[in-house]
Design an enzyme around this catalytic site. Structure first.
Site, PDB file in Angstrom:
ATOM      1  N   TRP A 179       0.867  -1.183   0.000  1.00  0.00           N
ATOM      2  CA  TRP A 179       0.000   0.000   0.000  1.00  0.00           C
ATOM      3  C   TRP A 179       0.902   1.231   0.000  1.00  0.00           C
ATOM      4  CZ3 TRP A 179      -0.417   3.969   3.759  1.00  0.00           C
ATOM      5  CH2 TRP A 179      -1.317   4.974   3.387  1.00  0.00           C
ATOM      6  N   GLU A 220      -2.924  -2.937  -2.688  1.00  0.00           N
ATOM      7  CA  GLU A 220      -4.080  -2.377  -1.965  1.00  0.00           C
ATOM      8  C   GLU A 220      -4.435  -0.997  -2.478  1.00  0.00           C
ATOM      9  OE1 GLU A 220      -3.367  -1.940   2.235  1.00  0.00           O
ATOM     10  OE2 GLU A 220      -5.409  -1.275   2.655  1.00  0.00           O
ATOM     11  N   LYS A 222      -7.017   2.551  -2.636  1.00  0.00           N
ATOM     12  CA  LYS A 222      -7.684   3.422  -1.668  1.00  0.00           C
ATOM     13  C   LYS A 222      -8.420   4.519  -2.417  1.00  0.00           C
ATOM     14  CE  LYS A 222      -6.660   5.837   2.657  1.00  0.00           C
ATOM     15  NZ  LYS A 222      -5.803   5.809   3.843  1.00  0.00           N
ATOM     16  N   ASP A 253      -9.663  -3.272   1.206  1.00  0.00           N
ATOM     17  CA  ASP A 253      -9.768  -2.725   2.563  1.00  0.00           C
ATOM     18  C   ASP A 253     -11.171  -2.152   2.710  1.00  0.00           C
ATOM     19  OD1 ASP A 253      -9.758  -0.664   4.650  1.00  0.00           O
ATOM     20  OD2 ASP A 253      -7.590  -0.964   4.754  1.00  0.00           O
ATOM     21  N   HIS A 256     -11.681   1.586   2.278  1.00  0.00           N
ATOM     22  CA  HIS A 256     -11.059   2.262   1.138  1.00  0.00           C
ATOM     23  C   HIS A 256     -11.987   2.479  -0.047  1.00  0.00           C
ATOM     24  CE1 HIS A 256      -6.603   1.517   2.371  1.00  0.00           C
ATOM     25  NE2 HIS A 256      -7.339   2.060   3.317  1.00  0.00           N
ATOM     26  N   HIS A 280      -8.666  -6.428   4.138  1.00  0.00           N
ATOM     27  CA  HIS A 280      -8.333  -5.629   5.316  1.00  0.00           C
ATOM     28  C   HIS A 280      -9.668  -5.310   5.964  1.00  0.00           C
ATOM     29  CE1 HIS A 280      -3.969  -4.031   4.779  1.00  0.00           C
ATOM     30  NE2 HIS A 280      -4.046  -5.348   4.932  1.00  0.00           N
ATOM     31  N   ASP A 288     -12.140   6.640   6.101  1.00  0.00           N
ATOM     32  CA  ASP A 288     -11.322   5.473   6.447  1.00  0.00           C
ATOM     33  C   ASP A 288     -10.778   5.629   7.871  1.00  0.00           C
ATOM     34  OD1 ASP A 288      -9.788   3.153   6.150  1.00  0.00           O
ATOM     35  OD2 ASP A 288      -8.071   4.271   5.361  1.00  0.00           O
ATOM     36  N   ASP A 290     -10.784   3.589  10.413  1.00  0.00           N
ATOM     37  CA  ASP A 290     -10.149   2.417  11.019  1.00  0.00           C
ATOM     38  C   ASP A 290     -10.614   2.142  12.445  1.00  0.00           C
ATOM     39  OD1 ASP A 290      -8.316   1.348   8.938  1.00  0.00           O
ATOM     40  OD2 ASP A 290      -7.460   3.347   9.034  1.00  0.00           O
ATOM     41  N   ASP A 320      -7.437  -4.484   9.750  1.00  0.00           N
ATOM     42  CA  ASP A 320      -6.758  -3.193   9.635  1.00  0.00           C
ATOM     43  C   ASP A 320      -7.572  -2.120  10.349  1.00  0.00           C
ATOM     44  OD1 ASP A 320      -5.168  -1.094   9.019  1.00  0.00           O
ATOM     45  OD2 ASP A 320      -5.518  -1.109   6.857  1.00  0.00           O
TER      46      ASP A 320
HETATM   47  C1  LIG Z   1      -0.776   0.195   8.118  1.00  0.00           C
HETATM   48  C2  LIG Z   1      -1.477  -0.326   6.889  1.00  0.00           C
HETATM   49  O1  LIG Z   1      -0.618  -0.737   5.923  1.00  0.00           O
HETATM   50  C3  LIG Z   1      -2.399   0.694   6.332  1.00  0.00           C
HETATM   51  O2  LIG Z   1      -3.453   0.838   7.246  1.00  0.00           O
HETATM   52  C4  LIG Z   1      -2.965   0.398   4.957  1.00  0.00           C
HETATM   53  O3  LIG Z   1      -3.288  -0.943   4.826  1.00  0.00           O
HETATM   54  C5  LIG Z   1      -4.146   1.244   4.798  1.00  0.00           C
HETATM   55  O4  LIG Z   1      -5.225   0.738   4.868  1.00  0.00           O
HETATM   56  C6  LIG Z   1      -3.981   2.698   4.639  1.00  0.00           C
HETATM   57  O5  LIG Z   1      -5.173   3.368   4.697  1.00  0.00           O
HETATM   58 MN   LIG Z   2      -5.526  -1.384   4.732  1.00  0.00          MN
END
Ligand SMILES: C[C@H](O)[C@H](O)[C@@H](O)C(=O)CO
Ligand SMILES: [Mn+2]
Length: 411
Positions: A179, A220, A222, A253, A256, A280, A288, A290, A320
């Site tokens: 990523w 990955e 986004k 993800d 994303h 993810h 995003d 998280d 993630d």
């Molecule tokens: C730390 C990870 O690699 C990161 O979260 C990545 O996977 C991501 O989702 C960035 O938005």
């Molecule tokens: Mn991710």
């Protein structure tokens, strides 16, 4: 309800709880190391996370070094039924040396591999393209400066070698997920040039076949990130096309995509063109963000797709999220167990009856069965899974989590 009554209730629906439990326990979840220290890493010289990702909060107990992180992980795994994996980012190297990203070697991660062997864990890996001066422009592999691109290509190349060696040592391929934060804050005028540079850099980085028994390369995408609102170079279309053209795995993800998109819906579509998928699993809130994953509709839909579309064998499930406002170890335990609960629920659904009803265009039956199945005693089967592993459920889980948190809150 006792497990025996639950087992009988599911049997009435034609569902074998023992088979579901067996399958659940065979599904490894890759636990992300970065929840344990707020995505800080253990290089001796990094600053902020950068790249538009940042943990918020200041809860006590953050792991400050690899030994603390391993101890926290051991605790977390002790409350998660089954055998799992650890997802390690390259900036979690464990060494007194201070190699720059383009100079890391396997030996800087050897302690992680020894520990993984001891614990019976698989390892996954990620090059770290953020939290570094050469990523300060929010451009790495697509940077217009060839010298900066070369630096990151070398980092990525080394990470592949490290991941493959980890896979070889542990007898299980390491998913090496790429990523990059690259993008543009304001409206760019030459998107094509940026994407061509990213493609060429990826090609250079991924050149040279490594055994599939040791490494699975993944990319990955986004939608956007903080500081790169106008364009992400590695968008979904970019990486979907790249994965198809180059035969890499594709990482989806859950944070994303546009908030109204269903990532679960994408799985079967992507699976027709891509051999291997990486998830993810995350919980975006408006963006995003998280958040720790909940046992919510998004997670249930994702698990149901994995099971019903028969994609478990070719999907690696990684987590993630990172929340520094609550106990970090509790976040891991809760998040992984929620993923497992979602999978268990999917495995316990009357899949054949539902699919037959749909194939016969009998949507009334499909809807009635779907809704009535929600009353089945899933919790009793989960409690049985935990009891067999000698692990608590319900409020008793909190006592264990609290006790560990108290032991680390002085850090
Ligand atoms: C730390 C990870 O690699 C990161 O979260 C990545 O996977 C991501 O989702 C960035 O938005
Ligand atoms: Mn991710």
């Amino acid at each position: 309800m006792t497990y025996d009554s639950a087992r009988a209730a599911f049997a009435d629906w034609g569902v074998d709880t023992e088979a579901a439990i067996k399958t659940l326990l065979s599904i490894p979840i890759s636990v992300h190391c970065w929840q344990g220290d707020d995505v800080g890493g253990f290089e001796r010289k990094t600053g902020a996370s950068g790249g538009g990702i940042q943990a918020t909060g200041n809860y006590p107990g953050r792991a400050r070094n690899a030994a603390e992180l391993r101890a926290d992980l051991e605790f977390a795994y002790s409350l998660i039924p089954g055998m799992h994996r650890l997802n390690l980012h390259a900036f979690y190297l464990d060494t007194d040396e201070t190699p720059d990203r383009d100079a890391i070697e396997y030996r800087h991660f050897a302690t992680w591999v020894d520990w993984a062997k001891e614990q019976g864990l698989g390892l996954d890996f990620n090059p770290t393209f953020f939290a570094h001066a050469k990523a300060d422009d929010n451009l790495t592999l697509s940077h217009p400066d060839a010298g900066i691109r070369a630096f990151w290509i070398e980092h990525g190349r080394r990470c592949r070698e490290i991941a493959a060696r980890m896979g070889a040592e542990l007898g299980s391929p390491a998913v090496n997920n790429i990523w990059v934060p690259d993008g543009s804050k304001d409206i760019p005028v030459d998107r094509m040039a940026a994407r061509r540079r990213l493609e060429a850099s990826l090609d250079a980085m991924l050149a040279g076949d490594l055994p599939k028994t040791q490494i699975i390369d993944a990319v990955e995408s986004k939608l956007f990130g903080i500081g790169v609102e106008a364009m992400t170079v590695g968008s979904h279309e970019f990486y979907m096309g790249y994965a198809i053209r180059r035969g890499t795995a594709l990482c989806l993800d859950m944070g994303h995509f546009h908030p109204t998109e269903s990532v679960a819906d994408k799985l079967s579509a992507v699976a027709l063109s891509v051999d291997h998928m990486l998830l993810h699993v995350s919980r975006p809130m408006r963006w995003d963000s998280d958040h720790v994953v909940l046992l919510n509709d998004d997670l249930l839909a994702m698990a149901q797709e994995l099971v019903f579309a028969d994609l478990l064998a070719r999907t690696s499930i990684g987590l993630d999220f990172f929340d520094a406002t609550i106990s970090r170890t509790a976040a891991w335990v809760l998040g992984v167990r929620n993923m497992q609960k979602a999978l268990l629920r999917a495995l316990l659904l009357p899949q054949d009856r539902l699919k037959s009803a749909e194939a016969a265009l009998d949507y009334t039956t499909r809807l009635v069965l779907t809704e009535e199945a929600k009353d089945l005693p899933f919790a009793a089967v989960w409690a049985e899974v935990c009891a067999r592993a000698n692990m608590p459920t319900g409020a008793a889980l909190l006592s264990d989590l609290d006790a560990y948190q108290a032991s680390v809150s002085g850090r």
